[in-house]
Design an enzyme around this catalytic site. Structure first.
Site, PDB file in Angstrom:
ATOM      1  N   SER A 192      37.478  30.996  50.549  1.00  0.00           N
ATOM      2  CA  SER A 192      38.118  30.805  49.435  1.00  0.00           C
ATOM      3  C   SER A 192      39.465  30.100  49.308  1.00  0.00           C
ATOM      4  CB  SER A 192      38.607  32.472  48.916  1.00  0.00           C
ATOM      5  OG  SER A 192      39.379  32.387  47.980  1.00  0.00           O
ATOM      6  N   HIS A 198      34.627  28.442  47.866  1.00  0.00           N
ATOM      7  CA  HIS A 198      34.795  29.713  46.972  1.00  0.00           C
ATOM      8  C   HIS A 198      36.090  29.534  46.039  1.00  0.00           C
ATOM      9  CE1 HIS A 198      34.037  33.955  45.525  1.00  0.00           C
ATOM     10  NE2 HIS A 198      35.292  34.064  45.544  1.00  0.00           N
ATOM     11  N   ASP A 240      38.283  30.868  43.429  1.00  0.00           N
ATOM     12  CA  ASP A 240      38.656  31.951  42.549  1.00  0.00           C
ATOM     13  C   ASP A 240      39.619  31.754  41.164  1.00  0.00           C
ATOM     14  OD1 ASP A 240      38.051  34.310  44.053  1.00  0.00           O
ATOM     15  OD2 ASP A 240      38.971  33.480  45.579  1.00  0.00           O
ATOM     16  N   MET A 261      41.677  33.041  38.017  1.00  0.00           N
ATOM     17  CA  MET A 261      42.291  34.264  37.635  1.00  0.00           C
ATOM     18  C   MET A 261      43.070  33.998  36.328  1.00  0.00           C
ATOM     19  SD  MET A 261      43.504  36.015  41.187  1.00  0.00           S
ATOM     20  CE  MET A 261      42.720  35.957  42.699  1.00  0.00           C
ATOM     21  N   HIS A 296      34.263  31.849  40.937  1.00  0.00           N
ATOM     22  CA  HIS A 296      34.310  33.451  40.636  1.00  0.00           C
ATOM     23  C   HIS A 296      35.256  33.496  39.513  1.00  0.00           C
ATOM     24  CE1 HIS A 296      35.905  37.529  42.653  1.00  0.00           C
ATOM     25  NE2 HIS A 296      35.390  37.645  41.429  1.00  0.00           N
ATOM     26  N   MET A 307      37.290  35.488  37.487  1.00  0.00           N
ATOM     27  CA  MET A 307      38.109  36.756  37.159  1.00  0.00           C
ATOM     28  C   MET A 307      38.808  36.546  35.760  1.00  0.00           C
ATOM     29  SD  MET A 307      39.016  37.702  40.904  1.00  0.00           S
ATOM     30  CE  MET A 307      38.808  35.752  41.423  1.00  0.00           C
ATOM     31  N   MET A 355      32.643  43.084  45.341  1.00  0.00           N
ATOM     32  CA  MET A 355      34.051  43.043  46.129  1.00  0.00           C
ATOM     33  C   MET A 355      34.484  44.109  46.908  1.00  0.00           C
ATOM     34  SD  MET A 355      35.337  40.335  44.286  1.00  0.00           S
ATOM     35  CE  MET A 355      36.987  40.566  44.789  1.00  0.00           C
ATOM     36  N   GLY A 399      42.135  40.047  42.469  1.00  0.00           N
ATOM     37  CA  GLY A 399      43.511  39.643  42.093  1.00  0.00           C
ATOM     38  C   GLY A 399      44.252  39.002  43.037  1.00  0.00           C
ATOM     39  N   GLY A 451      44.418  37.668  47.466  1.00  0.00           N
ATOM     40  CA  GLY A 451      44.040  37.318  48.843  1.00  0.00           C
ATOM     41  C   GLY A 451      44.767  38.211  49.738  1.00  0.00           C
ATOM     42  N   ASP A 478      32.923  39.666  49.031  1.00  0.00           N
ATOM     43  CA  ASP A 478      34.483  39.031  49.010  1.00  0.00           C
ATOM     44  C   ASP A 478      35.466  40.045  49.205  1.00  0.00           C
ATOM     45  OD1 ASP A 478      36.524  37.593  47.971  1.00  0.00           O
ATOM     46  OD2 ASP A 478      35.545  37.359  45.964  1.00  0.00           O
TER      47      ASP A 478
HETATM   48  C1  DX5 Z   1      40.171  38.233  45.283  1.00  0.00           C
HETATM   49  C2  DX5 Z   1      39.455  37.177  45.525  1.00  0.00           C
HETATM   50  C3  DX5 Z   1      38.877  36.754  46.978  1.00  0.00           C
HETATM   51  C4  DX5 Z   1      40.006  36.397  47.874  1.00  0.00           C
HETATM   52  C5  DX5 Z   1      39.596  36.723  49.421  1.00  0.00           C
HETATM   53  O1  DX5 Z   1      40.442  38.619  43.981  1.00  0.00           O
HETATM   54  O2  DX5 Z   1      38.224  37.222  44.722  1.00  0.00           O
HETATM   55  O3  DX5 Z   1      37.995  35.534  46.975  1.00  0.00           O
HETATM   56  O4  DX5 Z   1      40.564  35.200  47.853  1.00  0.00           O
HETATM   57  O5  DX5 Z   1      40.706  36.868  50.183  1.00  0.00           O
HETATM   58  P1  DX5 Z   1      40.707  37.475  51.476  1.00  0.00           P
HETATM   59  O6  DX5 Z   1      39.512  36.855  52.241  1.00  0.00           O
HETATM   60  O7  DX5 Z   1      42.104  37.117  52.170  1.00  0.00           O
HETATM   61  O8  DX5 Z   1      40.488  38.802  51.426  1.00  0.00           O
HETATM   62 ZN    ZN Z   2      36.519  35.637  44.923  1.00  0.00          ZN
END
Ligand code: DX5
Ligand code: ZN
Length: 231
Positions: A7, A32, A34, A36, A65, A67, A136, A141, A143, A178
């Site tokens: 990600s 990946h 993300d 948001m 992905h 969100m 999930m 939201g 990492g 994820d």
């Molecule tokens: C969270 C994201 C994830 C995130 C994962 O909302 O969808 O993709 O980046 O990060 P890690 O691997 O650090 O949990």
């Molecule tokens: Zn993600």
């Protein structure tokens, strides 16, 4: 058989192009991505323009992905920007079946994302339009959060559903996880049924500590653990 999808949420955004080139050269399978919107989730990240900018840097699939809420407005933009897969949260779409169809009409693979408390029953009537299921294992939201152990039971349940579907339809649907995936838990996650693994902080965090801009050792570590899980 197993896919590793770093990600880029945890990448160095000031060097995003370099980070992507390096992580793929280090053995990652997918990127990946993300997205948001500070509405569906309390954070704001990157959109179609960034996807378009990184598209020429790699042949690897870009796994978007979403969100965001609403979902449909932004789907064609990501398809045009070069996304290969687009997943969304069913709660964020008023018409889940329509959104799945829209993603496929735009030439991408389509998937549903399940928050930790979202029931898998959203799959009941739409599996024919689903190419990937994303569970999930943190609340979306941010990492760097800790893996929620109940996701393992949910993975086993999803694996059983997808295997039963494949037995009757002949169609294989991917099962992605994820959130909080690390070298020390990826084997257990694979054993519970995941075949595609998002890892943000585990990959990009590891390298930043040592200021090395290659990710070979952490990706090799993830693969070594996957091999133990019985690939
Ligand atoms: C969270 C994201 C994830 C995130 C994962 O909302 O969808 O993709 O980046 O990060 P890690 O691997 O650090 O949990
Ligand atoms: Zn993600």
């Amino acid at each position: 058989m197993f896919r590793i999808a770093p990600s880029i949420l945890s990448a160095n955004f000031a060097k995003l192009g370099e980070e992507i080139t390096n992580v793929i050269a280090s053995g990652a399978d997918w990127i990946h991505f993300d997205v948001m919107d500070n509405h569906y989730v309390p954070n704001l990240t990157i959109g179609p323009m960034v996807c378009e900018a990184i598209r020429p840097l790699t042949q690897a699939p870009i796994d978007v992905h979403l969100m965001v809420e609403p979902v449909d407005r932004i789907v064609p933009d990501f398809a045009k920007a070069g996304a290969n897969l687009i997943t969304f949260h069913p709660e964020a779409s008023g018409h889940v079946d329509r959104t799945l169809g829209l993603i496929r009409e735009h030439g991408c693979q389509a998937g549903l994302v399940f928050n930790p408390a979202t029931p898998l029953s959203y799959l009941d009537y739409v599996l024919d339009k689903v190419d990937i299921v994303l569970l999930m294992s943190v609340n979306p939201g941010f990492g760097g959060q800790k893996f929620i152990p109940a996701a393992l039971d949910k993975l086993r349940e999803a694996r059983a559903r997808l295997d039963a579907y494949e037995a009757r339809s002949g169609r294989h649907i991917l099962l992605e996880i994820d959130g909080g995936v690390k070298v020390d838990n990826i084997a257990a996650i694979a054993a519970a049924g995941a075949d595609t693994f998002v890892a943000g902080s585990a990959v990009f965090g590891a390298a930043r500590e040592t200021d090395v801009h290659r990710y070979d050792s952490v990706i090799a570590g993830l693969r070594r653990e996957l091999a133990k899980a019985g690939a």
